[in-house]
Design a protein around this motif. Structure first.
Motif, short mmCIF file in Angstrom:
data_model
loop_
_atom_site.label_atom_id
_atom_site.label_comp_id
_atom_site.label_asym_id
_atom_site.label_seq_id
_atom_site.Cartn_x
_atom_site.Cartn_y
_atom_site.Cartn_z
N ASP A 96 34.92 46.61 41.22
CA ASP A 96 36.16 46.68 40.46
C ASP A 96 36.35 45.37 39.71
N GLY A 97 36.39 45.45 38.37
CA GLY A 97 36.47 44.24 37.56
C GLY A 97 37.75 43.47 37.78
N ASP A 98 38.88 44.19 37.92
CA ASP A 98 40.15 43.51 38.14
C ASP A 98 40.14 42.75 39.46
N GLN A 99 39.56 43.39 40.49
CA GLN A 99 39.48 42.72 41.78
C GLN A 99 38.58 41.49 41.71
N ALA A 100 37.46 41.62 40.97
CA ALA A 100 36.54 40.48 40.84
C ALA A 100 37.21 39.31 40.15
N THR A 101 37.92 39.60 39.06
CA THR A 101 38.63 38.54 38.35
C THR A 101 39.68 37.89 39.25
N SER A 102 40.44 38.72 39.95
CA SER A 102 41.47 38.19 40.84
C SER A 102 40.86 37.30 41.91
N GLN A 103 39.70 37.72 42.45
CA GLN A 103 39.07 36.95 43.52
C GLN A 103 38.61 35.59 43.00
N VAL A 104 38.03 35.56 41.79
CA VAL A 104 37.62 34.29 41.21
C VAL A 104 38.82 33.37 41.03
N LEU A 105 39.92 33.92 40.52
CA LEU A 105 41.11 33.10 40.28
C LEU A 105 41.69 32.58 41.59
N VAL A 106 41.76 33.44 42.59
CA VAL A 106 42.31 33.02 43.89
C VAL A 106 41.44 31.95 44.51
N ASN A 107 40.13 32.22 44.56
CA ASN A 107 39.23 31.25 45.17
C ASN A 107 39.25 29.91 44.44
N THR A 108 39.33 29.97 43.11
CA THR A 108 39.28 28.75 42.31
C THR A 108 40.54 27.92 42.44
N PHE A 109 41.69 28.57 42.32
CA PHE A 109 42.94 27.82 42.20
C PHE A 109 43.66 27.60 43.53
N THR A 110 43.45 28.48 44.50
CA THR A 110 44.20 28.32 45.75
C THR A 110 43.34 27.89 46.92
N GLU A 111 42.03 28.17 46.87
CA GLU A 111 41.19 27.85 48.02
C GLU A 111 40.32 26.61 47.77
N ILE A 112 39.64 26.59 46.64
CA ILE A 112 38.67 25.53 46.37
C ILE A 112 39.29 24.40 45.56
N GLY A 113 39.97 24.75 44.51
CA GLY A 113 40.53 23.77 43.59
C GLY A 113 39.71 23.69 42.32
N LEU A 114 40.37 23.80 41.18
CA LEU A 114 39.67 23.81 39.90
C LEU A 114 38.93 22.50 39.67
N GLU A 115 39.57 21.38 39.97
CA GLU A 115 38.95 20.08 39.71
C GLU A 115 37.68 19.91 40.53
N ARG A 116 37.69 20.43 41.74
CA ARG A 116 36.50 20.32 42.59
C ARG A 116 35.32 21.09 42.01
N LEU A 117 35.62 22.21 41.35
CA LEU A 117 34.55 23.04 40.79
C LEU A 117 34.05 22.55 39.45
N VAL A 118 34.95 22.09 38.58
CA VAL A 118 34.53 21.79 37.21
C VAL A 118 34.83 20.37 36.77
N GLY A 119 35.50 19.59 37.61
CA GLY A 119 35.80 18.21 37.21
C GLY A 119 36.79 18.16 36.07
N ASP A 120 36.44 17.41 35.01
CA ASP A 120 37.38 17.22 33.91
C ASP A 120 37.03 18.04 32.68
N VAL A 121 36.22 19.10 32.86
CA VAL A 121 35.87 19.95 31.72
C VAL A 121 36.46 21.34 31.94
N PRO A 122 36.57 22.15 30.88
CA PRO A 122 37.18 23.49 31.02
C PRO A 122 36.34 24.44 31.87
N ALA A 123 37.03 25.42 32.44
CA ALA A 123 36.39 26.52 33.16
C ALA A 123 36.50 27.79 32.33
N PHE A 124 35.41 28.51 32.18
CA PHE A 124 35.41 29.80 31.50
C PHE A 124 35.53 30.88 32.57
N VAL A 125 36.52 31.77 32.43
CA VAL A 125 36.78 32.82 33.41
C VAL A 125 36.82 34.17 32.70
#
Length: 410
Positions: free
Chosen positions: A37-66
Motif C-alpha cells: 500500500d503506497g499510502d502506508q509506505a509513505t506514512s511509515q517513511v515519514l513516521v520513522n524519519t521524523f518521530t523515530e530516527i530524526g531527519l538530521e540524523r538521516l540526512v544532515g544539513d541537506v534536503p530529504a526527497f520523500v
C-alpha cells in the motif's frame, strides 16, 4: 517501536557534492518487504524519519526527497512537516487531474520543493510542470538521442533536471554534457557497474600506499616513511588523531606518535579513508558509503557470529575501491596483499565474509526481497543507523563540512 526501516540514496550536483538524499521505504514486517500500500509506505517513511530516527540524523544539513502518494498531494492527508528540508516527489503513476494539479500548486505556493519522479513527458502534464521545481528522468535504458530530445522538451519549463538510475561512467558523462543539474544512481555506489577506464592523475601512487596499508607484515617504520612523503596526508592524519572521534588521551604532534598511539588497524583505516577522499574525480560520499558499509559489516559479523568482524570491516571498506579507482575489482584485488577470504568476498561475495557484505549491500541499496530470509532481520536497521552515525562522525574529521549548492526552492 523496535523495528524501524529507512534507507537513503545520495543525490549529487555537477561537482559531485551530495546535495540531498532520497529516503527509501522498507516494510516493518520481516518476510514482507514489498510495498503493498503506497499510502502506508509513505506514512511509515515519514513516521520513522521524523518521530523515530530524526531527519538530521538521516540526512544532515541537506534536503530529504520523500515519495508522496495522491492523498498527501491533494490535501486529504496532512503533511507532518513545514516547507524547508523536505522535497516532495510526485510519483510517475499519479494522474494529473484538476484536484491533483490544484493540490500541487498549493503546496508549491506554500514553499515546498516539488519533484516529478521517473517523469515521462505527455502534454497533459504541462500544468504540473508549471508548478514543479525539479524533474527526475530515468536514463538507464535511454539513448543519447532520446535523452537530448527529452532535455530539449524540459527546457521549455522552469525546472532543473536530475538524471536517475545512472549505472555507468558513460551515462554520467553524457548526462553531464547534456546539462543535467543533479545525478543519482548505482554508478556512485555499485562497483560492478562502473567503467574500468582511468582518468585522474591523482590516483597515481595511491596503489603502493594501499598495498602497504593492507600488508600485515608492514611495520610502522615503513608506513611512516611512505606517509611522510605527503605532507598534506601527514597533516590530515594528525588532525584525525587529535579529533574527538578518536578520543585521544593527549595532543598528538608527530607522525610517529600518531602511529604508535592509534595502532596498526586504526592507522590503516584512517589513512585509507584520507587517501581515497582525496581522489579528485570522485565524490567524497563514496568514502562515506564505504565507511558505513565497513562498520555495518563489522556490527553484523559480531551479531551473526559467522565471520571475523575485523575481516568483515576490511572487506566493506575495500568494496568500493573499483569505483574510486576506475579499475575492475579483479585488478584492484590482484595488486593488494589480501587474504583469500577477503578476495573471495570482494570478487564474488562468496564465503562467510561475502555473505555479510552482500547482506549489507542489499540493505544499503534497497534490495528488500533479498533480505527476507536474513537472520536477525530486525538488527539490520539498528546496525545501519549506527553505521551511518559513525561514518558521519569520521567524515566530518576527514573532509570539510559539506557546503552543497542549494537546490531550487530550498
Amino acid at each position: 517501536m523496535d523495528n524501524i526501516f529507512v534507507a537513503r540514496q545520495p543525490i549529487y550536483n555537477r561537482e559531485l557534492e551530495v546535495v540531498a538524499y532520497e529516503l527509501l521505504y522498507r516494510g516493518d514486517q520481516p518476510g514482507h518487504a514489498g510495498v503493498v500500500d503506497g499510502d502506508q509506505a509513505t506514512s511509515q517513511v515519514l513516521v520513522n524519519t521524523f518521530t523515530e530516527i530524526g531527519l538530521e540524523r538521516l540526512v544532515g544539513d541537506v534536503p530529504a526527497f520523500v515519495n508522496l502518494t495522491r492523498p498527501y498531494l491533494t490535501g486529504e492527508y496532512e503533511l507532518p512537516f513545514p516547507p524547508g528540508q523536505v522535497a516532495l516527489e510526485v510519483l510517475e503513476d499519479i494522474r494529473p487531474d484538476p484536484p491533483l494539479v490544484e493540490g500541487i500548486r498549493q503546496l508549491s505556493d506554500q514553499g515546498y520543493l516539488i519533484v516529478l519522479d521517473d517523469f515521462d513527458y505527455r502534454p497533459e502534464f504541462d500544468p504540473v510542470l508549471d508548478c514543479a521545481d525539479l524533474v527526475k528522468l530515468e536514463v538507464q535504458q535511454a539513448s543519447e538521442t532520446e535523452l537530448a530530445r527529452t532535455v530539449a522538451q524540459m527546457r521549455r519549463f522552469n525546472v532543473q533536471l536530475l538524471a536517475e538510475k545512472i549505472e555507468t561512467d558513460w551515462q554520467f558523462r553524457i548526462c553531464r554534457d547534456l546539462g543535467f543539474d543533479f545525478f543519482q544512481g548505482y554508478y556512485f555506489s555499485r562497483p560492478n557497474l562502473v567503467s574500468g577506464k582511468r582518468h585522474a592523475n591523482s590516483k597515481i601512487g595511491l596503489m603502493p600506499l594501499l598495498a602497504k596499508l593492507n600488508d600485515e607484515d608492514a611495520d610502522f617504520a615503513e608506513l611512516e616513511t611512505l606517509i611522510a612523503q605527503d605532507q598534506v596526508l601527514v597533516y590530515r592524519l594528525l588532525r584525525c588523531a587529535n579529533s574527538a572521534a578518536v578520543a585521544p588521551r593527549r595532543p598528538i604532534e608527530s607522525l610517529r606518535n600518531a602511529l604508535l598511539m592509534l595502532g596498526t588497524r586504526t592507522v590503516r583505516t584512517w589513512i585509507l579513508l584520507i587517501s581515497l577522499s582525496a581522489v579528485d574525480d570522485k565524490p567524497p560520499e563514496l568514502c562515506r558509503i564505504a565507511l558505513a558499509r565497513a562498520r555495518m559489516c563489522e556490527l553484523l559479523a559480531r551479531e551473526f557470529r559467522t565471520a571475523s568482524p575485523t575481516a568483515c570491516f576490511t572487506a566493506g571498506l575495500l568494496s568500493l575501491l573499483d569505483s574510486l579507482l576506475n579499475q575492475p575489482m579483479e585488478e584492484v584485488v590482484s595488486s593488494l596483499p589480501l587474504t583469500d577470504e577477503i578476495k573471495e568476498a570482494l570478487l564474488h561475495r562468496a564465503g562467510p565474509l561475502g555473505r555479510v557484505l552482500q547482506c549489507v549491500c542489499d540493505y544499503e541499496q534497497g534490495h528488500w526481497h533479498a533480505l527476507d530470509s536474513t537472520p536477525a532481520e530486525s538488527s539490520l536497521a539498528k546496525a545501519y543507523l549506527q553505521a551511518l552515525t559513525w561514518a558521519d562522525d569520521i567524515m566530518d574529521v576527514i573532509t570539510p563540512t559539506r557546503s552543497p549548492h542549494s537546490l531550487a526552492g530550498t
